[in-house]
Design a protein around this motif. Structure first.
Motif, PDB file in Angstrom:
ATOM      1  N   LEU A 166       0.833  -1.201   0.000  1.00 64.61           N
ATOM      2  CA  LEU A 166       0.000   0.000   0.000  1.00 64.61           C
ATOM      3  C   LEU A 166       0.868   1.252   0.000  1.00 64.61           C
ATOM      4  CD1 LEU A 166      -2.824   1.167   0.060  1.00 64.61           C
ATOM      5  CD2 LEU A 166      -2.824   0.975   2.556  1.00 64.61           C
ATOM      6  N   TYR A 167       1.997   1.178   0.701  1.00 65.81           N
ATOM      7  CA  TYR A 167       2.923   2.320   0.714  1.00 65.81           C
ATOM      8  C   TYR A 167       3.433   2.587  -0.701  1.00 65.81           C
ATOM      9  CZ  TYR A 167       6.851   5.298   2.050  1.00 65.81           C
ATOM     10  OH  TYR A 167       7.731   6.346   2.169  1.00 65.81           O
ATOM     11  N   LYS A 168       3.816   1.526  -1.406  1.00 64.51           N
ATOM     12  CA  LYS A 168       4.293   1.687  -2.781  1.00 64.51           C
ATOM     13  C   LYS A 168       3.179   2.212  -3.683  1.00 64.51           C
ATOM     14  CE  LYS A 168       6.219  -0.965  -6.664  1.00 64.51           C
ATOM     15  NZ  LYS A 168       7.129   0.135  -7.038  1.00 64.51           N
ATOM     16  N   TYR A 169       1.965   1.713  -3.471  1.00 65.87           N
ATOM     17  CA  TYR A 169       0.785   2.157  -4.234  1.00 65.87           C
ATOM     18  C   TYR A 169       0.598   3.672  -4.087  1.00 65.87           C
ATOM     19  CZ  TYR A 169      -4.379   2.669  -4.830  1.00 65.87           C
ATOM     20  OH  TYR A 169      -5.650   3.052  -5.183  1.00 65.87           O
ATOM     21  N   LEU A 170       0.787   4.181  -2.893  1.00 65.47           N
ATOM     22  CA  LEU A 170       0.584   5.602  -2.627  1.00 65.47           C
ATOM     23  C   LEU A 170       1.775   6.445  -3.076  1.00 65.47           C
ATOM     24  CD1 LEU A 170      -0.999   5.114   0.892  1.00 65.47           C
ATOM     25  CD2 LEU A 170      -2.185   6.044  -1.102  1.00 65.47           C
ATOM     26  N   ILE A 171       2.974   5.946  -2.874  1.00 63.69           N
ATOM     27  CA  ILE A 171       4.175   6.684  -3.273  1.00 63.69           C
ATOM     28  C   ILE A 171       4.266   6.809  -4.791  1.00 63.69           C
ATOM     29  CG2 ILE A 171       6.700   6.505  -3.406  1.00 63.69           C
ATOM     30  CD1 ILE A 171       5.862   7.649  -0.788  1.00 63.69           C
ATOM     31  N   ASP A 172       3.894   5.747  -5.497  1.00 68.45           N
ATOM     32  CA  ASP A 172       4.021   5.709  -6.963  1.00 68.45           C
ATOM     33  C   ASP A 172       2.764   6.184  -7.683  1.00 68.45           C
ATOM     34  OD1 ASP A 172       6.507   4.635  -6.500  1.00 68.45           O
ATOM     35  OD2 ASP A 172       5.907   2.560  -6.897  1.00 68.45           O
ATOM     36  N   ALA A 173       1.828   6.788  -6.961  1.00 69.95           N
ATOM     37  CA  ALA A 173       0.553   7.177  -7.573  1.00 69.95           C
ATOM     38  C   ALA A 173       0.750   8.161  -8.716  1.00 69.95           C
ATOM     39  CB  ALA A 173      -0.353   7.794  -6.512  1.00 69.95           C
ATOM     40  N   PRO A 174       0.015   7.984  -9.818  1.00 68.57           N
ATOM     41  CA  PRO A 174       0.070   8.953 -10.921  1.00 68.57           C
ATOM     42  C   PRO A 174      -0.462  10.315 -10.475  1.00 68.57           C
ATOM     43  CG  PRO A 174      -1.003   6.908 -11.595  1.00 68.57           C
ATOM     44  CD  PRO A 174      -0.879   6.862 -10.111  1.00 68.57           C
ATOM     45  N   SER A 175      -0.151  11.333 -11.244  1.00 72.27           N
ATOM     46  CA  SER A 175      -0.615  12.686 -10.931  1.00 72.27           C
ATOM     47  C   SER A 175      -2.138  12.729 -10.876  1.00 72.27           C
ATOM     48  CB  SER A 175      -0.117  13.660 -12.001  1.00 72.27           C
ATOM     49  OG  SER A 175      -0.620  14.954 -11.770  1.00 72.27           O
ATOM     50  N   GLY A 176      -2.658  13.393  -9.847  1.00 75.46           N
ATOM     51  CA  GLY A 176      -4.093  13.547  -9.698  1.00 75.46           C
ATOM     52  C   GLY A 176      -4.772  12.427  -8.948  1.00 75.46           C
ATOM     53  N   LYS A 177      -4.058  11.339  -8.677  1.00 74.36           N
ATOM     54  CA  LYS A 177      -4.625  10.219  -7.937  1.00 74.36           C
ATOM     55  C   LYS A 177      -4.219  10.300  -6.460  1.00 74.36           C
ATOM     56  CE  LYS A 177      -6.493   8.295 -11.581  1.00 74.36           C
ATOM     57  NZ  LYS A 177      -7.956   8.150 -11.737  1.00 74.36           N
ATOM     58  N   VAL A 178      -5.002   9.640  -5.613  1.00 74.43           N
ATOM     59  CA  VAL A 178      -4.703   9.668  -4.193  1.00 74.43           C
ATOM     60  C   VAL A 178      -3.289   9.150  -3.956  1.00 74.43           C
ATOM     61  CG1 VAL A 178      -5.625   7.360  -3.688  1.00 74.43           C
ATOM     62  CG2 VAL A 178      -5.629   9.119  -1.917  1.00 74.43           C
ATOM     63  N   CYS A 179      -2.541   9.835  -3.096  1.00 74.06           N
ATOM     64  CA  CYS A 179      -1.129   9.527  -2.940  1.00 74.06           C
ATOM     65  C   CYS A 179      -0.692   9.721  -1.488  1.00 74.06           C
ATOM     66  CB  CYS A 179      -0.293  10.398  -3.879  1.00 74.06           C
ATOM     67  SG  CYS A 179      -0.370  12.162  -3.481  1.00 74.06           S
ATOM     68  N   TRP A 180       0.594   9.489  -1.249  1.00 66.47           N
ATOM     69  CA  TRP A 180       1.120   9.568   0.113  1.00 66.47           C
ATOM     70  C   TRP A 180       0.970  10.975   0.693  1.00 66.47           C
ATOM     71  CZ3 TRP A 180       1.789   6.484   3.883  1.00 66.47           C
ATOM     72  CH2 TRP A 180       2.524   6.872   4.992  1.00 66.47           C
ATOM     73  N   LYS A 181       1.039  12.002  -0.137  1.00 72.32           N
ATOM     74  CA  LYS A 181       0.843  13.371   0.361  1.00 72.32           C
ATOM     75  C   LYS A 181      -0.520  13.536   1.015  1.00 72.32           C
ATOM     76  CE  LYS A 181       3.896  16.180  -2.567  1.00 72.32           C
ATOM     77  NZ  LYS A 181       3.938  17.303  -3.556  1.00 72.32           N
ATOM     78  N   ASP A 182      -1.547  12.929   0.421  1.00 77.02           N
ATOM     79  CA  ASP A 182      -2.888  12.997   1.007  1.00 77.02           C
ATOM     80  C   ASP A 182      -2.912  12.323   2.378  1.00 77.02           C
ATOM     81  OD1 ASP A 182      -4.380  14.201  -1.271  1.00 77.02           O
ATOM     82  OD2 ASP A 182      -3.832  12.346  -2.281  1.00 77.02           O
TER      83      ASP A 182
END
Length: 502
Positions: A166-182
């Motif tokens: 899940l961490y990788k999913y959030l760190i590697d999120a494409p622009s505009g998608k939910v990500c680790w910053k959120d």
């Protein structure tokens, strides 16, 4: 069968400062988008909003939970008090979540969700995020202050160790998608056990957002958009760092409609509407409050700490008033004190007035100490009052801070909890207030003469510093820069863009 209207639910919990700005947005949205059914879900303690919202065609739905939970710090058996409080909190939380689910099920459970359906939550209504997921509704965050909590220092390391995919999913999120910053900005509590067990046991969702409820693997096939986060403060006051999520929008301060801010209906009718019913702002109050209007002509200092009473901090209102008396004894200041509906403070005011056998101006205007302290048991718009005050002494609530900034009035801030510390430090940094006071400067721990005199001395110095010409000039500069901002209108624009509305 007739197609149902789209629904917009505004879910806001907490004190007035947490809830009322969201209610103002709900009312504005209902006026702007009449094709929507608009609902506000909040505590029954905010029932006074119901009539105002009804006039704007917003349905008021109440939950029974209190706006604030506070442990009794004076209990003689500390361990028992803590245990009892935790049990009470657990039960209130369980009942609160059950009521929230029932309301959302009633609102959205009558058929498939529509593209235009919406749930707007504040930071104390995180239930709304999971309920939106449960009923497949879009969710937006709206808050009048920067997120009032931050993740523990070990959160990211622990997250990465326990949820590496899940961490990788959030760190590697494409622009505009939910990500680790959120996540690190505001969503991190949703990944704690407190929320995970409720999501899993009661809502039958995955304990962790963005994971499959069966496999626990991140939903690579369905990446949601980064959620819209709207802040109700000015960019002229709060810096917006680059590390915030890309979908954060800063609107400007969310001020309430002026007609919501009067407890006196006669003052509201005189000050808000002319004979033709058009809204405008007049400088007069009703005949019953002419003495209040006359009192503020002498440019008093405003004192407003009643909100912290409901949080359990104002345990000895009488000693607090004695501090104000001690300040009056050594200065030429005049104070106007708002009791804000906090009954122990109002009782102390009436007790002191009765002992002094001083004639009351009216049932809600009580003068003390030769008329130099006026206690007002009610409310009038801060936008009317603060420009007439020399300084504003308060606890650092976002609404009071914003009103003082807009009025260009110097501030003295004594923070107690959460975002109040942020606003106190920020106002000092901006140069519109002296250094923040600690709570014992206004609320001495002991009710003896020495403690009261020491507290009065510190408060007197703080007020003196707030009245310096440099502070007055700086407050006027900030006011000029934010005066024309319309935060509520900006919030409506962002919501309309989010929903694809004209």
């Amino acid at each position: 069968m007739e197609k149902r209207k789209a629904k917009a639910v505004f879910m806001a919990f907490g004190t007035k400062g947490d809830v009322y700005p969201i209610a103002a947005i709900a009312a504005a949205f209902a006026c702007d988008q009449k094709q929507y059914n608009v609902i506000l879900i909040t505590h029954s303690a905010h029932e006074s909003l119901s009539s105002h919202l009804g006039q704007k065609h917003v349905e008021f739905c109440a939950v029974s939970s209190p706006p604030v939970l506070s442990a009794d710090q004076n209990n003689d058996v500390e361990g028992e008090a803590e245990s009892s409080f935790l049990l009470q909190k657990k039960k209130i939380t369980r009942d609160h979540r059950r009521e929230c689910y029932s309301l959302i099920e009633r609102i959205f459970g009558d058929g498939p969700s529509l593209d235009g359906d919406l749930i707007v939550i504040n930071f104390f209504a995180l239930e709304g995020w999971s309920l939106a997921e449960c009923f497949s509704i879009r969710c937006v965050v709206a808050a009048p202050y920067v997120v009032p909590y931050s993740a523990p220092a070990t959160f990211e390391r622990q997250f990465q160790r326990e949820l590496p995919l899940l961490y990788k999913y959030l760190i590697d999120a494409p622009s505009g998608k939910v990500c680790w910053k959120d996540v690190i900005h505001w969503m991190w509590p949703l990944f704690t056990e407190n929320w995970g067990s409720w999501r899993n046991d009661d809502l039958h969702l995955s304990p962790c957002p963005f994971t499959d409820p069966v496999t626990g693997i991140p939903t690579w096939y369905d990446r949601p958009h980064s959620p819209l986060v709207m802040y109700g403060f000015s960019k002229e006051v709060v810096e917006c760092p680059a590390y915030w999520p890309s979908r954060v929008r800063v609107c400007g301060f969310w001020f309430l409609p002026i007609e919501w801010q009067f407890t006196c209906t006669h003052c509201r009718e005189i000050s808000v509407y002319d004979s033709s019913g058009h809204q405008f702002a007049k400088d007069n109050l009703c005949p019953r409050h002419l003495e209040l209007q006359k009192f503020v002509e002498a440019t008093p200092i405003f004192i407003g700490l009643s909100a912290i009473g409901s949080m359990g901090f104002l345990k000895n209102p009488h000693s607090f008033i004695c501090v104000l008396q001690a300040v009056l004894n050594t200065t030429n200041y005049r104070f106007i004190l708002f009791t804000g509906g906090y009954e122990p403070l109002e009782l102390a005011v009436h007790t002191i007035a009765a002992e002094a056998t001083f004639d009351q101006m009216s049932e809600d205007c009580v003068p003390l100490y030769k008329g130099r302290l006026l206690c007002f048991i009610g409310s009038i718009p801060y936008g009317w009052l603060f420009p007439k005050c020399a300084a504003v002494v308060h606890h650092g609530g976002s609404g009071t801070t914003a009103a003082a900034l807009q009025a260009g009035t110097p501030q003295v801030i004594c923070p107690f909890v959460l975002d109040q510390f942020y606003w106190a430090e920020r106002m000092h940094w901006l140069g519109v207030s002296p250094e923040p006071l600690s709570r014992n400067h206004l609320l001495p721990d002991k009710n003896d003469d020495r403690s009261i005199q020491e507290a009065a001395h510190v408060l007197s110095l703080a007020i003196h510093d707030a009245l310096l010409s440099t502070v007055k000039t700086r407050a006027a500069e900030i006011s000029e820069r934010i005066f024309l901002e319309d935060g509520v209108s900006e919030a409506i624009k962002y919501l309309n863009v989010e929903l694809g509305l004209n």
